[in-house]
Design an enzyme around this catalytic site. Structure first.
Site, mmCIF file in Angstrom:
data_model
loop_
_atom_site.group_PDB
_atom_site.id
_atom_site.type_symbol
_atom_site.label_atom_id
_atom_site.label_comp_id
_atom_site.label_asym_id
_atom_site.label_seq_id
_atom_site.Cartn_x
_atom_site.Cartn_y
_atom_site.Cartn_z
ATOM 1 N N GLU A 1 -10.424 -1.756 -7.484
ATOM 2 C CA GLU A 1 -11.035 -2.585 -6.442
ATOM 3 C C GLU A 1 -12.313 -1.951 -5.889
ATOM 4 O O GLU A 1 -12.362 -0.735 -5.672
ATOM 5 C CB GLU A 1 -10.007 -2.765 -5.320
ATOM 6 C CG GLU A 1 -10.525 -3.572 -4.156
ATOM 7 C CD GLU A 1 -9.475 -3.744 -3.068
ATOM 8 O OE1 GLU A 1 -8.277 -3.526 -3.330
ATOM 9 O OE2 GLU A 1 -9.863 -4.095 -1.942
ATOM 10 N N HIS B 1 -13.049 1.431 -2.489
ATOM 11 C CA HIS B 1 -13.644 1.107 -1.190
ATOM 12 C C HIS B 1 -15.158 1.327 -1.170
ATOM 13 O O HIS B 1 -15.701 1.968 -0.258
ATOM 14 C CB HIS B 1 -12.951 1.887 -0.064
ATOM 15 C CG HIS B 1 -12.648 1.027 1.123
ATOM 16 N ND1 HIS B 1 -13.321 1.134 2.301
ATOM 17 C CD2 HIS B 1 -11.759 0.028 1.300
ATOM 18 C CE1 HIS B 1 -12.850 0.233 3.162
ATOM 19 N NE2 HIS B 1 -11.900 -0.453 2.571
ATOM 20 N N HIS C 1 0.842 -1.203 0.000
ATOM 21 C CA HIS C 1 0.000 0.000 0.000
ATOM 22 C C HIS C 1 0.872 1.246 0.000
ATOM 23 O O HIS C 1 1.512 1.545 1.004
ATOM 24 C CB HIS C 1 -0.857 0.074 1.264
ATOM 25 C CG HIS C 1 -1.979 -0.908 1.304
ATOM 26 N ND1 HIS C 1 -2.959 -0.863 2.265
ATOM 27 C CD2 HIS C 1 -2.297 -1.949 0.500
ATOM 28 C CE1 HIS C 1 -3.826 -1.846 2.048
ATOM 29 N NE2 HIS C 1 -3.436 -2.519 0.992
ATOM 30 N N TYR D 1 -10.155 7.610 1.685
ATOM 31 C CA TYR D 1 -9.888 6.248 2.129
ATOM 32 C C TYR D 1 -8.393 5.851 2.008
ATOM 33 O O TYR D 1 -7.772 6.040 0.977
ATOM 34 C CB TYR D 1 -10.733 5.227 1.332
ATOM 35 C CG TYR D 1 -10.199 3.855 1.539
ATOM 36 C CD1 TYR D 1 -10.386 3.215 2.765
ATOM 37 C CD2 TYR D 1 -9.398 3.236 0.589
ATOM 38 C CE1 TYR D 1 -9.811 1.997 3.022
ATOM 39 C CE2 TYR D 1 -8.817 2.015 0.835
ATOM 40 C CZ TYR D 1 -9.026 1.407 2.053
ATOM 41 O OH TYR D 1 -8.436 0.197 2.308
ATOM 42 N N GLU E 1 -13.381 -8.666 -0.548
ATOM 43 C CA GLU E 1 -12.830 -8.699 0.817
ATOM 44 C C GLU E 1 -13.907 -8.776 1.893
ATOM 45 O O GLU E 1 -13.634 -9.208 2.998
ATOM 46 C CB GLU E 1 -11.901 -7.507 1.063
ATOM 47 C CG GLU E 1 -12.592 -6.163 1.033
ATOM 48 C CD GLU E 1 -11.633 -4.996 1.236
ATOM 49 O OE1 GLU E 1 -10.532 -5.022 0.690
ATOM 50 O OE2 GLU E 1 -12.008 -4.048 1.954
HETATM 51 C C1 CS2 Z 1 -8.885 -2.592 2.364
HETATM 52 C C2 CS2 Z 1 -8.893 -3.007 3.777
HETATM 53 O O1 CS2 Z 1 -6.949 -3.933 2.142
HETATM 54 C C3 CS2 Z 1 -7.899 -3.432 1.554
HETATM 55 O O2 CS2 Z 1 -8.072 -3.525 0.376
HETATM 56 O O3 CS2 Z 1 -10.019 -2.385 1.688
HETATM 57 O O4 CS2 Z 1 -7.805 -2.340 4.318
HETATM 58 C C4 CS2 Z 1 -10.119 -2.736 4.636
HETATM 59 O O5 CS2 Z 1 -10.372 -1.386 4.752
HETATM 60 C C5 CS2 Z 1 -9.865 -3.349 5.971
HETATM 61 O O6 CS2 Z 1 -9.573 -4.702 5.786
HETATM 62 C C6 CS2 Z 1 -10.984 -3.249 6.941
HETATM 63 O O7 CS2 Z 1 -10.672 -4.070 8.021
HETATM 64 MG MG MG Z 2 -9.981 -3.113 -0.255
#
Ligand code: CS2
Ligand code: MG
Length: 408
Positions: free
Chosen positions: A241, A217, A122, A160, A267
């Site tokens: 995503e 998100h 990330h 986000y 997810e």
């Molecule tokens: C996110 C996550 O990793 C990702 O792609 O969307 O960080 C998500 O926000 C968290 O898993 C929430 O617990």
């Molecule tokens: Mg995600």
């Protein structure tokens, strides 16, 4: 062979990892992860009060029957709490199976299909310049793929996955502490106006080879997502995503009619029933389930096989809330899966985390190399876990500027 005992631990460095340890009458134990971000005590309670008492006396080798017993036996099926608790049991039983066989799990699945599994990290920035520095750092470390998120000018709070502070961009992990969620303010219009251009500048700066991923998100409406996906097509994203909330899966048909950008979703799913239609209708390109949340290795492997029939590749969720145990379960599937795509991987390897979960798995040049130790290949130090206690936390909520509640 019988299960003699099962213990549940809650705690860990920076995260409330929920760890299950299942013992058998031959001195072999298995480990599993039931961590559910923001609801950790719930999976622990379900395990302690109902599931583990029902494990005692069962043959740990019958992982399929035990999975069916809990899933069908619940009557009121599914949901993230129950499925994550089953996930830990299933993982621990596979761990025992591997240890009994003296083999790493990937061997039991069908052996290795690749030497290393590509991961993505990330990169985040308070603004675009900050994000560029963050991406450059990951590229220097050898990463071949990076998820990119940055602040949007004029957005009242951080958008986000980004920090409001500049320079806090390496392995930035959102602070979920406090039982009352933080409130973030979202503005779709500003995001839609800014982000496509920002992504184009990232591609321009880092060239054609870097795999660039972006996570919306769940924040756009179907028509907005279609417009956004069409606009970012020239960037050649590795994936886009969660463009829309996953509840309305038909929404993706509109996006598909307008864009060929690869879509990754999953997810928040808890079972194969949450994604079988998405896969069969070929509305996604990557399936993002997490082995823990979807009920363990047994159902995850079924999802991988179904996905393979429809040209859908894997991209397992790997947010820092997953402990090294579920990351290992995914690593073994990644080593085997013929339709492996990529693995989300955030640096878990702090000295504290390594002390709690010792393993020989290693990340090198953006590739994850699974260890050859039997089972999951991750151990758990009970003395270490005693150093930690549960810290209440909650995921943020999102509102629009006028106060309307939105999707986090
Ligand atoms: C996110 C996550 O990793 C990702 O792609 O969307 O960080 C998500 O926000 C968290 O898993 C929430 O617990
Ligand atoms: Mg995600």
């Amino acid at each position: 062979m019988k299960i003699t005992d099962a213990k549940v631990f809650v705690g860990g460095p920076a995260k409330n990892y929920v760890t299950l340890k299942i013992m058998n009458d031959q001195g072999v134990y298995g480990l599993g992860d039931a961590t559910l971000n923001g609801r950790e005590t719930m999976t622990a309670t379900y395990l302690r009060d109902y599931l583990t008492p029902n494990l005692i006396g069962k043959d740990p080798r019958n992982s399929e029957d035990i999975w069916q017993f809990f899933y069908r036996g619940a009557y009121f099926r599914g949901g993230p709490i129950a499925m994550s608790a089953f996930g830990a049991i299933d993982m621990a039983l596979w761990d025992i199976k591997g240890k009994l066989a003296g083999m790493p799990l990937y061997q039991l699945f069908g052996g290795k299909s690749r030497e290393g599994a590509m991961v993505y990290a990330h990169a985040t920035g308070a603004d675009l310049e900050d994000l560029m520095d963050s991406i450059a750092w990951y590229v220097e470390q050898g990463y071949k793929a990076v998820r990119v998120q940055c602040g949007v000018p004029g957005m009242p709070t951080a958008s986000y996955g980004v920090s409001e502070e500049k320079g806090a961009n390496r392995n930035y992990i959102t602070d979920f502490s406090g039982i009352q969620p933080k409130v973030e303010i979202w503005d779709t219009d500003r995001y839609m106006r800014y982000m496509p251009g920002a992504l184009a500048r990232i591609r321009e700066r880092f060239g054609p080879d870097l795999r660039i991923l972006h996570d919306v998100h769940h924040r756009l409406l179907p028509r907005e997502a279609a417009e956004f996906a069409k606009e970012v097509e020239p960037v050649r994203l590795y994936w886009l995503e969660d463009p829309t909330p996953a509840e309305d899966q038909d929404a993706l048909k509109l996006l598909r009619q307008h864009s060929t950008v690869p879509i990754a979703i999953g997810e928040v799913f808890n079972s194969i029933w949450d994604c079988n239609k998405l896969i069969e209708n070929e509305l996604i390109d990557f399936i993002r389930v997490a082995v823990t949340h979807v009920g363990g290795i047994t159902p995850a492997k079924r999802i991988v096989d179904l996905a393979g029939l429809h040209h859908v590749r894997t991209g397992f969720h790997g947010a820092p809330s997953h402990s090294p145990l579920s990351m290992a379960a995914q690593a073994h599937l990644n080593a085997w899966a013929p339709n492996f795509g990529i693995q989300e991987y955030l640096v878990l390897g702090t000295p504290e985390c390594d002390a709690l979960f010792p393993s020989a798995h290693r990340l090198e040049n953006g590739m994850f190399h699974v260890s050859d130790a039997p089972g999951l290949g991750v151990d758990f130090d009970e003395k270490e876990v005693a150093r930690y206690s549960y810290k209440p936390g909650s995921l943020p909520v999102v509102r629009l500027e006028d106060g309307t509640l939105w999707n986090y």
